[in-house]
Design an enzyme around this catalytic site. Structure first.
Site, short mmCIF file in Angstrom:
data_model
loop_
_atom_site.label_atom_id
_atom_site.label_comp_id
_atom_site.label_asym_id
_atom_site.label_seq_id
_atom_site.Cartn_x
_atom_site.Cartn_y
_atom_site.Cartn_z
N ARG A 11 -9.46 43.28 61.85
CA ARG A 11 -8.10 42.61 61.71
C ARG A 11 -8.16 41.05 61.66
NH1 ARG A 11 -4.29 47.01 65.22
NH2 ARG A 11 -3.50 47.87 63.32
N LYS A 30 -1.87 64.20 66.35
CA LYS A 30 -0.64 65.02 66.73
C LYS A 30 0.27 65.41 65.49
CE LYS A 30 1.22 63.51 71.10
NZ LYS A 30 1.79 62.61 71.96
N GLY A 70 -5.49 51.58 61.31
CA GLY A 70 -6.35 50.94 62.34
C GLY A 70 -7.43 52.01 62.79
N GLY A 127 0.34 52.92 61.97
CA GLY A 127 1.88 53.30 61.89
C GLY A 127 2.63 52.51 60.84
C1 3PG Z 1 -1.32 49.07 65.70
O1 3PG Z 1 -2.42 48.83 66.23
O2 3PG Z 1 -1.00 49.94 64.95
C2 3PG Z 1 -0.60 47.72 65.47
O3 3PG Z 1 -1.21 46.66 66.00
C3 3PG Z 1 0.90 47.88 66.22
O4 3PG Z 1 0.71 47.96 67.68
P1 3PG Z 1 1.63 48.92 68.48
O5 3PG Z 1 1.48 50.42 67.97
O6 3PG Z 1 1.10 48.98 70.05
O7 3PG Z 1 3.00 48.55 68.42
#
Ligand code: 3PG
Ligand code: MG
Length: 399
Positions: free
Chosen positions: A41, A206, A356, A380
């Site tokens: 990242r 999940k 990620g 996400g």
């Molecule tokens: C992630 O790792 O998915 C992003 O950096 C967002 O982080 P978060 O899910 O803690 O908001």
């Protein structure tokens, strides 16, 4: 949509101007040593930062790391990230000990043209993630004071309605960075008119996290391959016993319904690697998916499943993959993820790795990143994009 991007900003000239860049530097850290275990990242945001540095901007970078609870917490400090970012940029990064306090103010004031500062973790401040508009707005005011323009290059966080993502762009001239632009372009291809067959591979633990994306994707894909922890709730829905495997009881009925409606598009494991404990050295065997012993838990998909998934992937013209197939951090349970990843690289298809964890898996398994079409920095965020949701960070750039 009309989003101005980094080139528009560079075209205006940024020499001597302060540019506030929201990055997603939320990198995994080793629990023991605190060292960065995957800097993907950080590398992903370099094109935007380098362009601003070369154009003589005063670059003020901000990010979150982990999920601290609105107050300083040393284990989530961005300091190690500042060090790594400096190495990769080939120039020191001035680190502010706080986000919007005295240290941040003097660090930003001290920047010369072409220099870079990194503010301490945004989430050390309650205002960043607050649900209260006024509280978020007050924090956004403080952040916005550090920039004459704002660039969002934090694709991994565009699905969060947070101050730095959603409220700062309302206060400054705003632009999409190179990473955000590329991510949106690539994911747009998947939601538009993907070349077929379009095969999606989903893993992760999940079903409840993935339900919305499964619903959204089912009508669009030709095949949906399901592995990872969530496959056991589907196997249960098929009427199989899953031993002590991860199971979401309250999702079994939903999975049964999905299977009925899927028109045969959903492919589930036919064999799994079942272990007697969640441990790297646990006793384990490959067993048929309908023969998991009652005292064992599935920690990976089996070789026959990998072969079946690979066959489906070899036909594909477009592939999206999110979520590991097993506990790939443990060598004994990494073969499923490796096998699927290799099949994706071999397919004559446009492939996108979302997330990620899957991106980290690609690198942790030593696979060649360049043999994938695109590796998204958003987990996400990429899923919510594919669901067709409005992403607060993207919507804020459009206004
Ligand atoms: C992630 O790792 O998915 C992003 O950096 C967002 O982080 P978060 O899910 O803690 O908001
Ligand atoms: Mg996440």
């Amino acid at each position: 949509m009309s989003i101005r991007n980094l080139d528009d900003l560079l075209g205006e000239g940024v020499s001597g101007r302060r540019v506030l860049v929201r990055a997603d530097l939320n990198v995994p850290l080793d629990k023991q040593s605190g060292e960065i275990t995957d800097d993907g990242r950080i590398r992903a945001v370099l094109p935007t930062l380098s362009a601003l540095v070369q154009a003589g901007a005063k670059v003020v970078v901000c990010s979150h790391l982990g999920r601290p609870k609105g107050a300083p917490d040393p284990q989530f400090s961005l300091r190690p990230v500042a060090g790594r970012l400096g190495e990769l940029l080939g120039a020191p990064v001035h680190f502010a000990e706080d986000t919007v306090g005295d240290s941040a103010r003097s660090t930003v004031e001290g920047l010369a043209d072409g220099q870079v500062a990194l503010l301490e973790n945004l989430r050390f401040n309650k205002g960043e993630t607050s649900k209260d508009d006024a509280e978020r707005g007050a924090f956004a005011d403080q952040l916005a004071a550090f920039g004459d323009a704002y660039v969002d290059d934090a694709f991994g966080a565009v699905h969060r309605k947070h101050a730095s993502v959603h409220d700062v762009p309302a206060r400054l001239p705003h632009f999409a960075g190179r990473l955000v632009l590329r991510e949106v372009e690539v994911l747009g291809k998947l939601t538009g008119d993907p070349e077929r067959p379009y095969v999606v591979v989903l893993g992760g633990s999940k079903v409840s996290d993935k339900l919305a994306v499964i619903e959204a994707l089912l009508p669009k894909v030709d095949r949906l391959l399901i592995g990872g922890g969530m496959c056991f709730t589907f196997l249960k829905a098929q009427g199989h016993e899953v031993g002590t495997s991860l199971l979401e009881e309250d999702m079994v009925e939903t999975c049964r319904n999905l299977l009925e409606r899927s028109g045969g598009k959903i492919m589930l494991p036919v064999d799994v690697v079942a272990a007697d404990a969640f441990a790297p050295d646990a006793t384990h065997d490959t067993v048929p998916a309908d023969g998991i012993p009652s005292h064992r838990l599935g920690l990976d998909i089996g070789p026959e499943t990998v072969a079946g998934f690979a066959a489906a992937l070899s036909q594909a013209k477009t592939i999206f993959w999110n979520g590991p197939m097993g506990v790939f951090e443990m060598a004994a349970f990494a073969n499923g993820t490796r096998g699927v990843a290799e099949a994706i690289t071999k397919a004559d298809a446009f492939s996108v790795v979302g997330g990620g964890d899957s991106a980290a898996a690609v690198r942790a398994l030593g696979l060649d990143e360049s043999s994938f079409g695109h590796i998204s920095t958003g987990g996400g965020a990429s899923l919510e994009y594919l669901e067709g949701k409005t992403l607060p960070g993207i919507a804020a750039l459009e206004n």
